[in-house]
Design a protein around this motif. Structure first.
Motif, mmCIF file in Angstrom:
data_model
loop_
_atom_site.group_PDB
_atom_site.id
_atom_site.type_symbol
_atom_site.label_atom_id
_atom_site.label_comp_id
_atom_site.label_asym_id
_atom_site.label_seq_id
_atom_site.Cartn_x
_atom_site.Cartn_y
_atom_site.Cartn_z
ATOM 1 N N ALA A 1 -1.956 2.322 7.484
ATOM 2 C CA ALA A 1 -0.961 2.745 6.493
ATOM 3 C C ALA A 1 0.437 2.542 7.074
ATOM 4 O O ALA A 1 0.621 2.521 8.292
ATOM 5 C CB ALA A 1 -1.173 4.214 6.134
ATOM 6 N N ARG B 1 -4.786 9.971 -6.340
ATOM 7 C CA ARG B 1 -5.753 9.595 -5.306
ATOM 8 C C ARG B 1 -7.086 9.197 -5.922
ATOM 9 O O ARG B 1 -7.471 9.721 -6.944
ATOM 10 C CB ARG B 1 -5.958 10.765 -4.341
ATOM 11 C CG ARG B 1 -4.682 11.137 -3.592
ATOM 12 C CD ARG B 1 -4.949 12.248 -2.598
ATOM 13 N NE ARG B 1 -3.751 12.594 -1.879
ATOM 14 C CZ ARG B 1 -3.672 13.539 -0.967
ATOM 15 N NH1 ARG B 1 -4.739 14.229 -0.657
ATOM 16 N NH2 ARG B 1 -2.554 13.800 -0.330
ATOM 17 N N ASP C 1 0.853 -1.187 0.000
ATOM 18 C CA ASP C 1 0.000 0.000 0.000
ATOM 19 C C ASP C 1 0.886 1.234 0.000
ATOM 20 O O ASP C 1 1.558 1.543 0.980
ATOM 21 C CB ASP C 1 -0.901 -0.010 1.233
ATOM 22 C CG ASP C 1 -1.815 1.223 1.289
ATOM 23 O OD1 ASP C 1 -1.887 1.946 0.270
ATOM 24 O OD2 ASP C 1 -2.440 1.450 2.340
ATOM 25 N N ARG C 2 0.878 1.974 -1.097
ATOM 26 C CA ARG C 2 1.731 3.156 -1.210
ATOM 27 C C ARG C 2 0.900 4.437 -1.367
ATOM 28 O O ARG C 2 1.363 5.397 -1.929
ATOM 29 C CB ARG C 2 2.657 3.009 -2.427
ATOM 30 C CG ARG C 2 3.434 1.715 -2.488
ATOM 31 C CD ARG C 2 4.516 1.636 -1.443
ATOM 32 N NE ARG C 2 5.238 0.380 -1.526
ATOM 33 C CZ ARG C 2 6.266 0.163 -2.334
ATOM 34 N NH1 ARG C 2 6.690 1.116 -3.114
ATOM 35 N NH2 ARG C 2 6.882 -1.016 -2.349
ATOM 36 N N GLN C 3 -0.327 4.441 -0.878
ATOM 37 C CA GLN C 3 -1.192 5.593 -1.083
ATOM 38 C C GLN C 3 -1.383 6.446 0.162
ATOM 39 O O GLN C 3 -1.947 7.529 0.095
ATOM 40 C CB GLN C 3 -2.570 5.119 -1.576
ATOM 41 C CG GLN C 3 -2.474 4.214 -2.772
ATOM 42 C CD GLN C 3 -3.332 4.689 -3.927
ATOM 43 O OE1 GLN C 3 -4.228 5.490 -3.741
ATOM 44 N NE2 GLN C 3 -3.046 4.222 -5.117
ATOM 45 N N ALA C 4 -0.931 5.936 1.304
ATOM 46 C CA ALA C 4 -1.103 6.665 2.554
ATOM 47 C C ALA C 4 0.128 6.434 3.432
ATOM 48 O O ALA C 4 0.847 5.460 3.270
ATOM 49 C CB ALA C 4 -2.378 6.223 3.270
ATOM 50 N N VAL D 1 1.345 10.055 -6.381
ATOM 51 C CA VAL D 1 0.256 9.095 -6.309
ATOM 52 C C VAL D 1 -1.032 9.741 -6.791
ATOM 53 O O VAL D 1 -1.321 10.889 -6.465
ATOM 54 C CB VAL D 1 0.080 8.618 -4.848
ATOM 55 C CG1 VAL D 1 -1.119 7.691 -4.728
ATOM 56 C CG2 VAL D 1 1.339 7.912 -4.378
ATOM 57 N N GLY E 1 1.132 13.477 -3.209
ATOM 58 C CA GLY E 1 -0.155 12.836 -3.450
ATOM 59 C C GLY E 1 -0.545 11.786 -2.436
ATOM 60 O O GLY E 1 -1.539 11.082 -2.623
ATOM 61 N N TYR E 2 0.195 11.655 -1.348
ATOM 62 C CA TYR E 2 -0.136 10.670 -0.324
ATOM 63 C C TYR E 2 -1.134 11.245 0.675
ATOM 64 O O TYR E 2 -1.121 12.443 0.965
ATOM 65 C CB TYR E 2 1.132 10.243 0.430
ATOM 66 C CG TYR E 2 2.019 9.324 -0.365
ATOM 67 C CD1 TYR E 2 1.946 7.943 -0.205
ATOM 68 C CD2 TYR E 2 2.925 9.836 -1.279
ATOM 69 C CE1 TYR E 2 2.761 7.104 -0.948
ATOM 70 C CE2 TYR E 2 3.743 9.011 -2.019
ATOM 71 C CZ TYR E 2 3.650 7.634 -1.851
ATOM 72 O OH TYR E 2 4.445 6.804 -2.595
ATOM 73 N N ARG E 3 -1.984 10.380 1.202
ATOM 74 C CA ARG E 3 -2.805 10.743 2.349
ATOM 75 C C ARG E 3 -1.942 10.551 3.586
ATOM 76 O O ARG E 3 -1.340 9.496 3.768
ATOM 77 C CB ARG E 3 -4.057 9.861 2.438
ATOM 78 C CG ARG E 3 -5.062 10.091 1.323
ATOM 79 C CD ARG E 3 -6.305 9.229 1.523
ATOM 80 N NE ARG E 3 -5.998 7.798 1.432
ATOM 81 C CZ ARG E 3 -6.022 6.964 2.449
ATOM 82 N NH1 ARG E 3 -6.337 7.403 3.668
ATOM 83 N NH2 ARG E 3 -5.744 5.690 2.290
#
Length: 229
Positions: free
Chosen positions: A139, A229, A55-58, A227, A96-98
């Motif tokens: 995360a 979102r 998981d690389r979004q947050a 990233v 672009g990460y949360r």
């Protein structure tokens, strides 16, 4: 009126030239020493300790603030752990990460006030809230902490910070970077180069955050591009 004999003028001129050359050489050596210190003012080492998260979004940025007993005169006012953590969180947001930012330690822990029952309960409650927030966000965790400060007399000569990537469930490190900032005595000479366009260099924490982001990308911890979102 006293006059210098004509035969002594070449000797006097040669002595003045030698002194000017010696002064110029000394200034050149100081400038070179300052430039060398400035170029090596920061460094980073990293190692991968386990499988990197998919998981690389947050990302959770977990700040570990040092004990207040570190000493106000010795380094607490010169400790930039919080600034480094905020700079990293800001760069991850821009990529672009949360993100969520958390403080790993309560004030009671940092001030050594855990002897009393109510303070001990408050510290335990803080740890429970942090653990719950990490689990709910689910995360990877970037833990930022002060690793060491080396003193040169009464002056902080070197700061070492640690940035670790933790698996959110076990909180075991899977990646670690060590960031070092060195305070050279003659770096101010090299800083004059930045002032040629009326521009100051970035503060220490911003430079280290950029260095950490470069290493995070190089080691594949985060993506090379922003990233979506």
């Amino acid at each position: 009126m006293t006059t210098v004999a004509p035969t002594r003028r070449p000797v006097l001129r040669a002595a003045v030239v030698r002194k000017l050359l010696a002064l110029g050489l000394m200034l050149l050596v100081l400038a070179g020493w300052g430039a060398w210190q400035y170029l090596r003012r920061q460094s980073v080492d990293s190692e991968t300790l386990g499988p990197l998260p998919s998981d690389r979004q947050a990302m959770t940025v977990l700040l570990v603030e040092p004990d207040v007993t570190l000493g106000i005169d010795a380094g607490l006012r010169r400790d930039h752990t919080a600034s480094l953590a905020r700079a990293l969180a800001r760069r991850l947001d821009e990529a672009g990460y949360r993100t969520q930012s958390l403080s790993a330690r309560s004030d009671e822990e940092r001030f050594g006030q855990t002897a009393q029952g109510q303070d001990r309960d408050a510290a335990a409650a803080h740890q429970t809230r942090i653990a719950q927030a990490i689990r709910e966000f689910a995360a990877p965790v970037l833990r930022v902490s002060l690793a060491d400060q080396r003193m040169d007399g009464h002056r902080v000569a070197e700061h070492t910070y640690r940035v670790e990537l933790l698996e959110p469930q076990s909180l075991q490190p899977t990646w670690r970077a060590t960031l070092t900032w060195r305070e050279g005595r003659y770096q101010s000479i090299a800083l004059l180069w930045h002032l040629r366009k009326n521009r100051l260099p970035p503060p220490q924490w911003d430079s280290l955050a950029d260095l950490a982001m470069q290493r995070l990308r190089r080691d594949g911890v985060i993506g090379q591009t922003a990233v979506i979102r």
